[in-house]
Write a protein that holds these residues in place. Structure first.
Motif, PDB file in Angstrom:
ATOM      1  N   LEU A 105       0.837  -1.212   0.000  1.00 36.03           N
ATOM      2  CA  LEU A 105       0.000   0.000   0.000  1.00 36.03           C
ATOM      3  C   LEU A 105       0.870   1.260   0.000  1.00 36.03           C
ATOM      4  O   LEU A 105       0.564   2.225  -0.703  1.00 36.03           O
ATOM      5  N   THR A 109      -0.160   3.836  -3.104  1.00 32.88           N
ATOM      6  CA  THR A 109      -1.061   4.970  -2.847  1.00 32.88           C
ATOM      7  C   THR A 109      -0.449   6.224  -3.463  1.00 32.88           C
ATOM      8  O   THR A 109       0.757   6.287  -3.694  1.00 32.88           O
ATOM      9  N   SER A 117       1.621   2.570   7.018  1.00 36.14           N
ATOM     10  CA  SER A 117       0.242   2.083   7.024  1.00 36.14           C
ATOM     11  C   SER A 117      -0.111   1.461   8.366  1.00 36.14           C
ATOM     12  O   SER A 117       0.778   1.028   9.115  1.00 36.14           O
ATOM     13  N   ILE A 286      -9.976  -4.496  -1.441  1.00 30.97           N
ATOM     14  CA  ILE A 286      -8.571  -4.849  -1.177  1.00 30.97           C
ATOM     15  C   ILE A 286      -8.305  -6.340  -1.035  1.00 30.97           C
ATOM     16  O   ILE A 286      -7.190  -6.795  -1.277  1.00 30.97           O
ATOM     17  N   THR A 296      -3.284   4.568   5.000  1.00 26.66           N
ATOM     18  CA  THR A 296      -1.927   4.715   4.487  1.00 26.66           C
ATOM     19  C   THR A 296      -1.676   6.188   4.244  1.00 26.66           C
ATOM     20  O   THR A 296      -2.568   6.889   3.746  1.00 26.66           O
ATOM     21  N   LEU A 328      -3.323  -7.404  -4.277  1.00 25.12           N
ATOM     22  CA  LEU A 328      -2.409  -6.307  -4.615  1.00 25.12           C
ATOM     23  C   LEU A 328      -1.327  -6.781  -5.585  1.00 25.12           C
ATOM     24  O   LEU A 328      -0.957  -6.063  -6.519  1.00 25.12           O
TER      25      LEU A 328
END
Ligand SMILES: *Cc1c(COP(=O)(O)O)cnc(C)c1O
Length: 440
Positions: A105, A109, A117, A286, A296, A328
């Motif tokens: 993440l 991001t 995070s 997610i 995050t 992810l």
């Protein structure tokens, strides 16, 4: 499971009806049921109910199974992890999948700055914690949110919602320190109002009514979800961010619905030039349906709490974290963002063709696989037409297509298909939608 629509009984069928009777006896009436069809299994973009009916899913459990139902990678990751370790409590004895989710993440991001995070269980819990971080970091108490926003069902997030019914009504008093300010809503704002002009309207309100120096955070969905996929005019988010930076206010993007490849980029924030929120809240898409969420953002904000101030028993559970790592990594590997673009092309083209044919459709909007249509009366005043939505949704569900409504006025149909949906299946679902609109 065959990726095909199949209706073999009335909707709901006899087995669903029996289960529903039992449910009404045992489950709280406060927990609603949009369509009392009991789902037994699902794969890709197809839901199969207990009567053997198969529905094309254009809702993804409200944007959760973005990667597809029972995605092979997610199933494998969960099966492997569940046999190894289901719980320790990360703040007592840590484990690797939590750290790996944070690492992924932090990398994906928006914003090219040092990030950290923290993981939680639900979207509302992520929003609550983002506000905690902002308050601790700034030493200020007030927060601003936007008209038409939705942020959850806990006490603080109820205070942040726009719509009293069904989310808030009768559940107060609510957490103090929350201020509602005008959103940019291009379809309903004065014609030609630009993003920076809409932002100036919100900023004036915050300066006069709250005082910039009292604000810890501005919280905004870069594309509003429950509000009806309202995409703010270009420049709105960036102008707000510049004002927040100048005044020491933390900018929080609530990407619980719009994040994780849904809009064809990793995050909807990425669509606005120069927009780099300080904190992002992440949940729904997610982990392929496993409950996990995250905040995050800027390392200095995320490190502002003393140890022990942030956490929870289940936050970042190892099985849910393993599922998130799979999702992810699949997005990283390629093809997922492209699928959202492919879906956008079909949805936007076909919905705009319907808009040209049927004056009941006032607006087609959204990005990627997050597209909505807003229904209006034919009175030249954009009067919301919720009755039309109700009829079209009913037509779709009784013909094996699951669609969701949305919007402050209940006059929006939103499309959030799993990205695994094929062009053929999507077009078939849109044929049924179009027939439902033509029937009006
Ligand atoms: C769904 C949603 C939430 C709440 O998430 P839960 O997991 O239901 O608590 C918060 N913000 C947005 C933008 C959402 O769409």
């Amino acid at each position: 499971m065959e990726q095909e629509r199949k209706i073999v009984t009335a909707i709901p069928g006899p087995k669903s009806t029996a289960l529903h009777t039992n449910r009404l006896k045992h489950v709280s009436a406060g927990v609603g049921a949009a369509l009392p069809v009991y789902i037994e299994r699902a794969h890709g973009a197809i839901l199969q109910d207990v009567d053997g009916n198969q529905f094309i899913d254009l809702g993804s459990g409200i944007g959760v199974v973005t990667i597809g139902h029972t995605n092979d990678g997610v199933v494998k990751a969960v099966q492997e992890q569940v046999a190894k370790l289901t719980h320790t409590l990360f703040t007592v004895t840590p484990y690797e999948p939590y750290v790996r989710v944070a690492e992924l993440l932090n990398a994906h991001t928006p914003g090219n700055f040092a990030k950290k995070s923290a993981l939680f269980n639900s979207g509302a819990e992520a929003v609550e914690n983002a506000v905690k971080f902002a308050r601790k970091f700034t030493g200020r108490g007030e927060i601003a949110v936007f008209d038409h926003a939705y942020h959850g069902r806990t006490n603080l997030t109820m205070a942040m919602n726009f719509k009293a019914m069904p989310y808030n009504s009768g559940f107060g008093p609510f957490a103090p320190g929350v201020h509602h300010v005008p959103m940019s809503y291009p379809f309903r704002d004065a014609a030609g109002m630009t993003g920076p002009e809409a932002a100036a309207r919100a900023i004036t309100y915050m300066e006069k009514r709250v005082g910039a120096g009292n604000l810890a955070a501005v919280v905004i969905e870069p594309i509003q979800g429950e509000g009806g996929f309202i995409v703010p005019a270009p420049g709105f988010l960036k102008t707000l961010q510049d004002w927040c930076r100048a005044n020491g206010i933390v900018m929080i993007a609530d990407e619980v619905q719009s994040g994780i490849a849904r809009t064809g980029k990793w995050f909807a924030s990425d669509w606005e030039e120069g927009f780099e929120p300080d904190l992002v809240t992440i949940a729904k898409g997610i982990a392929g349906g496993m409950p996990i969420s995250a905040v995050t953002g800027r390392a200095e904000i995320m490190d502002s709490s003393h140890a022990g101030g942030i956490g929870g028993t289940y936050g970042g559970n190892p099985v849910a974290a393993a599922a998130a790592v799979s999702v992810l990594e699949q997005i990283e590997a390629g093809g997922v963002l492209e699928a959202a673009h492919r879906i956008e092309k079909i949805l936007v083209e076909r919905l705009n063709a319907m808009k040209a044919k049927f004056p009941v459709i006032g607006d087609v909007r959204g990005r990627g696989a997050m597209i909505a249509i807003e229904f209006i009366e034919n009175d030249g005043k954009l009067t919301p037409n919720a009755a039309a939505v109700e009829k079209v949704v009913k037509h779709c569900t009784s013909n094996g297509v699951l669609v969701l409504n949305a919007g402050t006025y209940g006059n929006v149909i939103r499309f959030l298909p799993p990205l695994a949906i094929s062009d053929a299946l999507l077009n078939e679902a849109l044929d049924i939608l179009e027939a439902g609109i033509a029937n009006l």
